[in-house]
Design a protein around this motif. Sequence first.
Motif, PDB file in Angstrom:
ATOM      1  N   VAL A  78       0.832  -1.198   0.000  1.00  0.00           N
ATOM      2  CA  VAL A  78       0.000   0.000   0.000  1.00  0.00           C
ATOM      3  C   VAL A  78       0.869   1.251   0.000  1.00  0.00           C
ATOM      4  O   VAL A  78       0.653   2.190  -0.774  1.00  0.00           O
ATOM      5  N   ILE A  79       1.885   1.285   0.864  1.00  0.00           N
ATOM      6  CA  ILE A  79       2.787   2.448   0.928  1.00  0.00           C
ATOM      7  C   ILE A  79       3.526   2.612  -0.392  1.00  0.00           C
ATOM      8  O   ILE A  79       3.658   3.723  -0.915  1.00  0.00           O
ATOM      9  N   LEU A  80       3.999   1.524  -0.968  1.00  0.00           N
ATOM     10  CA  LEU A  80       4.717   1.589  -2.236  1.00  0.00           C
ATOM     11  C   LEU A  80       3.810   2.093  -3.358  1.00  0.00           C
ATOM     12  O   LEU A  80       4.225   2.931  -4.172  1.00  0.00           O
ATOM     13  N   THR A  81       2.569   1.641  -3.372  1.00  0.00           N
ATOM     14  CA  THR A  81       1.619   2.102  -4.396  1.00  0.00           C
ATOM     15  C   THR A  81       1.340   3.592  -4.263  1.00  0.00           C
ATOM     16  O   THR A  81       1.343   4.327  -5.251  1.00  0.00           O
ATOM     17  N   PHE A  82       1.127   4.074  -3.040  1.00  0.00           N
ATOM     18  CA  PHE A  82       0.893   5.508  -2.830  1.00  0.00           C
ATOM     19  C   PHE A  82       2.111   6.337  -3.228  1.00  0.00           C
ATOM     20  O   PHE A  82       1.977   7.426  -3.781  1.00  0.00           O
ATOM     21  N   LEU A  83       3.301   5.845  -2.946  1.00  0.00           N
ATOM     22  CA  LEU A  83       4.510   6.585  -3.324  1.00  0.00           C
ATOM     23  C   LEU A  83       4.651   6.678  -4.843  1.00  0.00           C
ATOM     24  O   LEU A  83       4.977   7.738  -5.385  1.00  0.00           O
ATOM     25  N   VAL A  84       4.388   5.587  -5.544  1.00  0.00           N
ATOM     26  CA  VAL A  84       4.499   5.588  -7.008  1.00  0.00           C
ATOM     27  C   VAL A  84       3.463   6.527  -7.618  1.00  0.00           C
ATOM     28  O   VAL A  84       3.773   7.319  -8.521  1.00  0.00           O
ATOM     29  N   VAL A  85       2.234   6.476  -7.120  1.00  0.00           N
ATOM     30  CA  VAL A  85       1.186   7.363  -7.629  1.00  0.00           C
ATOM     31  C   VAL A  85       1.530   8.818  -7.318  1.00  0.00           C
ATOM     32  O   VAL A  85       1.366   9.709  -8.154  1.00  0.00           O
ATOM     33  N   GLY A  86       2.039   9.089  -6.127  1.00  0.00           N
ATOM     34  CA  GLY A  86       2.427  10.448  -5.758  1.00  0.00           C
ATOM     35  C   GLY A  86       3.549  10.973  -6.616  1.00  0.00           C
ATOM     36  O   GLY A  86       3.527  12.122  -7.077  1.00  0.00           O
ATOM     37  N   ILE A  87       4.545  10.143  -6.859  1.00  0.00           N
ATOM     38  CA  ILE A  87       5.673  10.564  -7.703  1.00  0.00           C
ATOM     39  C   ILE A  87       5.206  10.830  -9.128  1.00  0.00           C
ATOM     40  O   ILE A  87       5.706  11.727  -9.799  1.00  0.00           O
ATOM     41  N   ALA A  88       4.218  10.095  -9.591  1.00  0.00           N
ATOM     42  CA  ALA A  88       3.721  10.290 -10.957  1.00  0.00           C
ATOM     43  C   ALA A  88       2.840  11.528 -11.077  1.00  0.00           C
ATOM     44  O   ALA A  88       2.929  12.271 -12.065  1.00  0.00           O
ATOM     45  N   PHE A  89       1.982  11.804 -10.084  1.00  0.00           N
ATOM     46  CA  PHE A  89       0.980  12.858 -10.238  1.00  0.00           C
ATOM     47  C   PHE A  89       1.343  14.198  -9.600  1.00  0.00           C
ATOM     48  O   PHE A  89       0.747  15.212  -9.943  1.00  0.00           O
ATOM     49  N   VAL A  90       2.288  14.250  -8.692  1.00  0.00           N
ATOM     50  CA  VAL A  90       2.685  15.539  -8.101  1.00  0.00           C
ATOM     51  C   VAL A  90       3.278  16.466  -9.162  1.00  0.00           C
ATOM     52  O   VAL A  90       2.910  17.645  -9.216  1.00  0.00           O
ATOM     53  N   PRO A  91       4.176  16.012 -10.042  1.00  0.00           N
ATOM     54  CA  PRO A  91       4.672  16.926 -11.088  1.00  0.00           C
ATOM     55  C   PRO A  91       3.562  17.404 -12.036  1.00  0.00           C
ATOM     56  O   PRO A  91       3.574  18.563 -12.458  1.00  0.00           O
ATOM     57  N   ILE A  92       2.599  16.539 -12.329  1.00  0.00           N
ATOM     58  CA  ILE A  92       1.483  16.952 -13.184  1.00  0.00           C
ATOM     59  C   ILE A  92       0.664  18.033 -12.479  1.00  0.00           C
ATOM     60  O   ILE A  92       0.252  19.030 -13.086  1.00  0.00           O
ATOM     61  N   GLY A  93       0.423  17.893 -11.191  1.00  0.00           N
ATOM     62  CA  GLY A  93      -0.326  18.888 -10.432  1.00  0.00           C
ATOM     63  C   GLY A  93       0.413  20.211 -10.344  1.00  0.00           C
ATOM     64  O   GLY A  93      -0.190  21.278 -10.471  1.00  0.00           O
ATOM     65  N   ILE A  94       1.720  20.172 -10.124  1.00  0.00           N
ATOM     66  CA  ILE A  94       2.514  21.408 -10.057  1.00  0.00           C
ATOM     67  C   ILE A  94       2.504  22.122 -11.399  1.00  0.00           C
ATOM     68  O   ILE A  94       2.339  23.347 -11.471  1.00  0.00           O
ATOM     69  N   THR A  95       2.649  21.374 -12.486  1.00  0.00           N
ATOM     70  CA  THR A  95       2.608  21.972 -13.825  1.00  0.00           C
ATOM     71  C   THR A  95       1.255  22.614 -14.095  1.00  0.00           C
ATOM     72  O   THR A  95       1.177  23.726 -14.626  1.00  0.00           O
ATOM     73  N   SER A  96       0.178  21.940 -13.721  1.00  0.00           N
ATOM     74  CA  SER A  96      -1.161  22.505 -13.919  1.00  0.00           C
ATOM     75  C   SER A  96      -1.360  23.764 -13.079  1.00  0.00           C
ATOM     76  O   SER A  96      -1.957  24.742 -13.541  1.00  0.00           O
ATOM     77  N   LEU A  97      -0.862  23.767 -11.862  1.00  0.00           N
ATOM     78  CA  LEU A  97      -0.978  24.928 -10.988  1.00  0.00           C
ATOM     79  C   LEU A  97      -0.221  26.121 -11.554  1.00  0.00           C
ATOM     80  O   LEU A  97      -0.732  27.245 -11.575  1.00  0.00           O
ATOM     81  N   LEU A  98       0.984  25.893 -12.046  1.00  0.00           N
ATOM     82  CA  LEU A  98       1.763  26.985 -12.628  1.00  0.00           C
ATOM     83  C   LEU A  98       1.126  27.512 -13.917  1.00  0.00           C
ATOM     84  O   LEU A  98       1.157  28.712 -14.184  1.00  0.00           O
ATOM     85  N   ALA A  99       0.546  26.629 -14.712  1.00  0.00           N
ATOM     86  CA  ALA A  99      -0.108  27.055 -15.950  1.00  0.00           C
ATOM     87  C   ALA A  99      -1.374  27.848 -15.652  1.00  0.00           C
ATOM     88  O   ALA A  99      -1.709  28.790 -16.373  1.00  0.00           O
ATOM     89  N   SER A 100      -2.081  27.514 -14.573  1.00  0.00           N
ATOM     90  CA  SER A 100      -3.319  28.224 -14.267  1.00  0.00           C
ATOM     91  C   SER A 100      -3.062  29.610 -13.692  1.00  0.00           C
ATOM     92  O   SER A 100      -3.951  30.455 -13.695  1.00  0.00           O
ATOM     93  N   ARG A 101      -1.858  29.888 -13.210  1.00  0.00           N
ATOM     94  CA  ARG A 101      -1.544  31.219 -12.697  1.00  0.00           C
ATOM     95  C   ARG A 101      -1.440  32.247 -13.815  1.00  0.00           C
ATOM     96  O   ARG A 101      -1.576  33.439 -13.566  1.00  0.00           O
ATOM     97  N   ASP A 102      -1.206  31.803 -15.036  1.00  0.00           N
ATOM     98  CA  ASP A 102      -1.084  32.717 -16.169  1.00  0.00           C
ATOM     99  C   ASP A 102      -2.438  33.084 -16.772  1.00  0.00           C
ATOM    100  O   ASP A 102      -2.490  33.902 -17.680  1.00  0.00           O
ATOM    101  N   VAL A 103      -3.499  32.501 -16.280  1.00  0.00           N
ATOM    102  CA  VAL A 103      -4.826  32.757 -16.831  1.00  0.00           C
ATOM    103  C   VAL A 103      -5.342  34.095 -16.300  1.00  0.00           C
ATOM    104  O   VAL A 103      -5.284  34.368 -15.102  1.00  0.00           O
ATOM    105  N   VAL A 104      -5.819  34.934 -17.207  1.00  0.00           N
ATOM    106  CA  VAL A 104      -6.412  36.225 -16.840  1.00  0.00           C
ATOM    107  C   VAL A 104      -7.892  36.150 -17.178  1.00  0.00           C
ATOM    108  O   VAL A 104      -8.264  35.807 -18.296  1.00  0.00           O
TER     109      VAL A 104
END
Length: 136
Positions: free
Chosen positions: A54-80
């Motif tokens: 369970v811990i290993l699965t959560f770590l793999v999912v977190g490592i995969a989706f945290v960069p996607i979330g950060i990229t989406s957050l940075l892209a949404s800051r440019d929206v006016v």
Amino acid sequence: MMNSNAASSSTANPDAAGSPDPPAPRRSSKRPKYSKFTQQELPACKPILTPKWVILTFLVVGIAFVPIGITSLLASRDVVEIVDRYETDCIPVANRTDKVAFIQSNASKTCTRQITHMKRPVYVYYQLDNFYQNHR
């Protein structure tokens, strides 16, 4: 008393009695044909959830989706977002008291709005309030 259905079925096909092939047996049951698929007995994956997996699965999912979330957050800051309500500015001053009469008249209803200081690309979305439409 003889069943009328049995009598009519024996006389309906006179060649059936003399044919060498016996008639196909009728299924008296309405049950489906037995198979592992219809009875839902196919082999299935039954993982054993240990804390390590369970811990290993959560770590793999977190490592995969945290960069996607950060990229989406940075892209949404440019929206006016600019909300430009033009229902009063585009109606002539003389007709602002009776907007329905202006809409029903033959007067020109062309309205030009100018918004500056925006970088390309510009996406325009139109919003209607208090408008209800049938889904068909």
